[in-house]
Design an enzyme around this catalytic site. Sequence first.
Site, short mmCIF file in Angstrom:
data_model
loop_
_atom_site.label_atom_id
_atom_site.label_comp_id
_atom_site.label_asym_id
_atom_site.label_seq_id
_atom_site.Cartn_x
_atom_site.Cartn_y
_atom_site.Cartn_z
N GLY A 111 0.84 -1.20 0.00
CA GLY A 111 0.00 0.00 0.00
C GLY A 111 0.86 1.24 0.00
N GLY A 133 0.76 5.80 0.82
CA GLY A 133 0.08 6.97 1.37
C GLY A 133 0.95 8.19 1.21
N GLY A 140 4.59 7.81 2.76
CA GLY A 140 5.46 6.76 2.26
C GLY A 140 4.67 5.59 1.74
CB VAL A 146 3.90 -0.73 3.39
CG1 VAL A 146 4.34 -2.06 3.98
CG2 VAL A 146 3.81 0.32 4.47
CE LYS A 156 5.10 3.38 7.54
NZ LYS A 156 4.09 3.28 8.58
CG ASP A 173 0.96 7.48 15.35
OD1 ASP A 173 -0.09 7.93 15.85
OD2 ASP A 173 1.13 7.38 14.13
#
Length: 655
Positions: free
Chosen positions: A365, A367, A370, A372, A387, A483
């Site tokens: 995937g 975003g 960055g 993955v 990643k 996070d």
Amino acid sequence: MTDTVAPRPPAPAQQRAPGWSLRRIPLLAWTVAALLAVGLLPVAVTFLQLRDQRDALLEQVQHTHAVAATSTAERVDAAIAPLADLLSTVAARPELADPGSTAAQDLLRSTLRARPDVAALGLFDGAGETLLLGQRIDVEAELGEPLGGPSDHVEKPSIEWLKDRWLRLRRAVDGNQLILLADAERVRNALDPRALGDTARVALLAVDPPRELIGGLGVAGLSDDLAAQARDGRVRTGVRVVRTDDGGDRVAAFSATSLTPWIVVSSQPAEAAEIARHRFRVAARNALALAGSLALLLSAGAFVTVIRPLRRLATAQRELVGGQATGSELGDLESSFARLAQRIRDQEDLGQIFLGRYQVTGLVGSGAMGSVFRGWDEKLQRPVAIKTVHLESAAIDREKLVANLRSEASAAARLQQPHVVTIYDIEEQGESAFIAMELVEGINLQQYLAQRVRLPPAQVVPLVAALARGLASAHALNLVHHDVKPANVLLGRDGAMKLTDFGISQVISASTRDRDILCGTPGYLAPEVFDGDTYAPAADLWALGVIAHECLSGTNPFRGANLRTTVARTMNFEAKPLAGRVDGLPAEFSALVDRLLAKRPQERPTSAEEVASICETLCRRHDFVWRIEIELTSQAEETPRQVDDSTQLLTIHIG
């Protein structure tokens, strides 16, 4: 200095290689010949062979039904095996030693809750008297007889087919008999004959005494005949042509099941072979005409879309690298590419691999922050997740970010904990840095909640225990996550529960030039972080409490319509207690979630170790065990998804 190659004029005709060669045949001729051969030759051969092929087709029908019987028997075994395993598992439990105990009753109750296909489970003595019984409403009325009763098979595991709906499994337990009653729907579904044609029948037969259990085969004498073969221990499968009462022939194949005293019979009239031969002949004739038309049509289309542009490409390529015309497009391209390959081999540097020593095998995937990737470590021969983190943002000090990433990855690599994704490596590559880490096959908690909305306490308590145990190990190394959120909780198909992205938001935040900028995911950031306090382990515990509340209630209690609303709710809104709102939720866990969501850090649990200890105690007390059923479509397996990178650089002005 850059080398250039001047176009060379075509060689004179007398310089070209004389004689005939396959390479001199034009591509159009090859295309027409290939299409005609591929399209017409197999159909023509099939058409000629269909004249006297009834015996071969009959043999094929027999083979088809032999395969169908064997595979259906395997599906029947696959439908029954979980029930047999469940019966064995329950029989081995020590709680059955005292049938009147609360533990034994709880065992039956939890088993029925976990398996909706099980209608009843009970322990009976040798005379059939009930010692312990758990069943769903109206089961005995639908069954039409008591679940237990004296049995000649109590000394060995046995299975019975009841009333075309139920499976009854028996097993001896210390002189008593443990009986399980289950829905036979999966067995009935395994006997679907539609894939074999309208005239096919698939039936399930008992061999002692011979009788049909289900399937509607309707062939007189067939059951006895096949049962006699099936009773022979050396013959587990067979196929033959049998004569029916109406004088016709019928193909019949059988296969014995491994877990039951039953056989599967797959049958079809022998005339199906003649019908198939006629259909093949008509289909072959039509296919022959269609293949010829398509071959000509494709040849014309290939000339316009492929051959003519390829001719221009071959001419331009030949002029670029030099060489003689061969008389065909393929020959010209082969010669030109050979020259280009030689030039490439002579170069000293072919460029760098984008991700160092890791071979990228697929995109998981991507975003805004960055991507993955799924990768393979050739050196250590293991799969990895890669990643990438983009470094080109104007708000980030690039050099400081790379240094912080290396430092944080080094610390995270020392964290060897079953509930934390292991860090393998970190490298800088152009405008990105990438981290190679353990690959977890599955989905993240955010996707799992999107499928299920909310989770039962039996799943949430073990999940929180695992995450708290991972945080405890990290905090012991002075490593704070920064996070914690559902997207950073990976759930493996093998039952793994792992935290990922340790410290990535921390190093990004530490690399920003503006002191008013912090990094995190609104809705999971603790109140003190918005007040400007240092992100401490207590903030990780707050985020863990938000995850627990969200899993049980189905919503994040602090997320608003926008960032301002989310911050305001985080600072001022008290999450509604879960006590009394969630069925089966232990009061101790509800109180723990309330403590985790305390606005003041000092009112929260003292450590992640304390949270893990409380949750693990509750798991043992209530027999909570983590189980996951990942719902993935083939599209979800194959299509890269959008990576949740809602971690944000936030400019916060409090007051």
